[in-house]
Design a protein around this motif. Structure first.
Motif, PDB file in Angstrom:
ATOM      1  N   ILE A  43       0.976  -1.377  -0.060  1.00  0.00           N
ATOM      2  CA  ILE A  43      -0.069   0.183   0.010  1.00  0.00           C
ATOM      3  C   ILE A  43       0.900   1.316  -0.157  1.00  0.00           C
ATOM      4  O   ILE A  43       1.672   1.286   0.812  1.00  0.00           O
ATOM      5  N   ALA A  44       0.629   2.037  -1.060  1.00  0.00           N
ATOM      6  CA  ALA A  44       1.831   3.238  -1.096  1.00  0.00           C
ATOM      7  C   ALA A  44       1.032   4.524  -1.415  1.00  0.00           C
ATOM      8  O   ALA A  44      -0.135   4.572  -1.685  1.00  0.00           O
ATOM      9  N   THR A  45       1.626   5.368  -1.495  1.00  0.00           N
ATOM     10  CA  THR A  45       0.844   6.696  -2.017  1.00  0.00           C
ATOM     11  C   THR A  45       1.989   7.468  -3.184  1.00  0.00           C
ATOM     12  O   THR A  45       3.161   7.355  -3.086  1.00  0.00           O
ATOM     13  N   ASP A  46       0.790   7.772  -4.262  1.00  0.00           N
ATOM     14  CA  ASP A  46       1.725   8.309  -5.373  1.00  0.00           C
ATOM     15  C   ASP A  46       1.802   9.936  -5.056  1.00  0.00           C
ATOM     16  O   ASP A  46       0.950  10.625  -4.677  1.00  0.00           O
ATOM     17  N   PRO A  47       3.223  10.218  -5.190  1.00  0.00           N
ATOM     18  CA  PRO A  47       3.508  11.499  -4.732  1.00  0.00           C
ATOM     19  C   PRO A  47       2.966  12.743  -5.655  1.00  0.00           C
ATOM     20  O   PRO A  47       2.576  13.924  -4.998  1.00  0.00           O
ATOM     21  N   GLY A  48       2.658  12.526  -6.800  1.00  0.00           N
ATOM     22  CA  GLY A  48       2.076  13.433  -7.893  1.00  0.00           C
ATOM     23  C   GLY A  48       0.591  13.768  -7.485  1.00  0.00           C
ATOM     24  O   GLY A  48       0.401  14.847  -7.787  1.00  0.00           O
ATOM     25  N   THR A  49      -0.095  12.895  -6.725  1.00  0.00           N
ATOM     26  CA  THR A  49      -1.270  13.174  -6.621  1.00  0.00           C
ATOM     27  C   THR A  49      -1.893  12.403  -4.999  1.00  0.00           C
ATOM     28  O   THR A  49      -0.741  11.969  -4.581  1.00  0.00           O
TER      29      THR A  49
END
Length: 122
Positions: A43-49
């Protein structure tokens, strides 16, 4: 080179996928998160959004099984969506979007593993 068990191959593929994501500036929120419905690999977060991304990692040691698109059939996507929902319920944070991605890692004849990242599979 010694042959790896499926579990070892999977763990290596998952680590390579995490390295790939962190190399692109993604933040890893959890790995191998489990609940009664099953497990989410990454589970990760996309830094662009402001997007939380649930990543299914598929590790292969060869060219079999067809392409990566076949690795996550519709019933698997439904299960991943249910797992994602279960994880989200327990979170304090809010994300603008939720996405399912698949990362294919092919560890084979080449010295450098091939990584394929499919975004928005479900």
């Amino acid at each position: 080179m010694t042959t790896m068990t499926r579990a070892e191959l999977g763990a290596l593929g998952e680590q390579l996928a995490v390295d790939h994501l962190t190399g692109q500036g993604w933040a890893i929120l959890a790995r191998n998160w489990r609940c009664r419905y099953g497990e989410l690999d990454v589970i990760a977060t996309d830094p662009g959004t402001r997007t939380v991304v649930f990543v299914e990692v598929k590790t292969r040691s060869g060219d079999g099984f067809g392409g990566l698109a076949y690795a996550v059939p519709p019933e698997k996507v439904r299960r991943l969506r249910r797992l994602a929902g279960a994880w989200l319920v327990g979170q304090q944070s809010h994300w603008d979007e939720v996405r399912l991605d698949v990362i294919g890692v092919r560890i084979g004849r080449c010295r450098i593993p091939e990584i394929t990242h499919l975004q928005g599979v479900g």
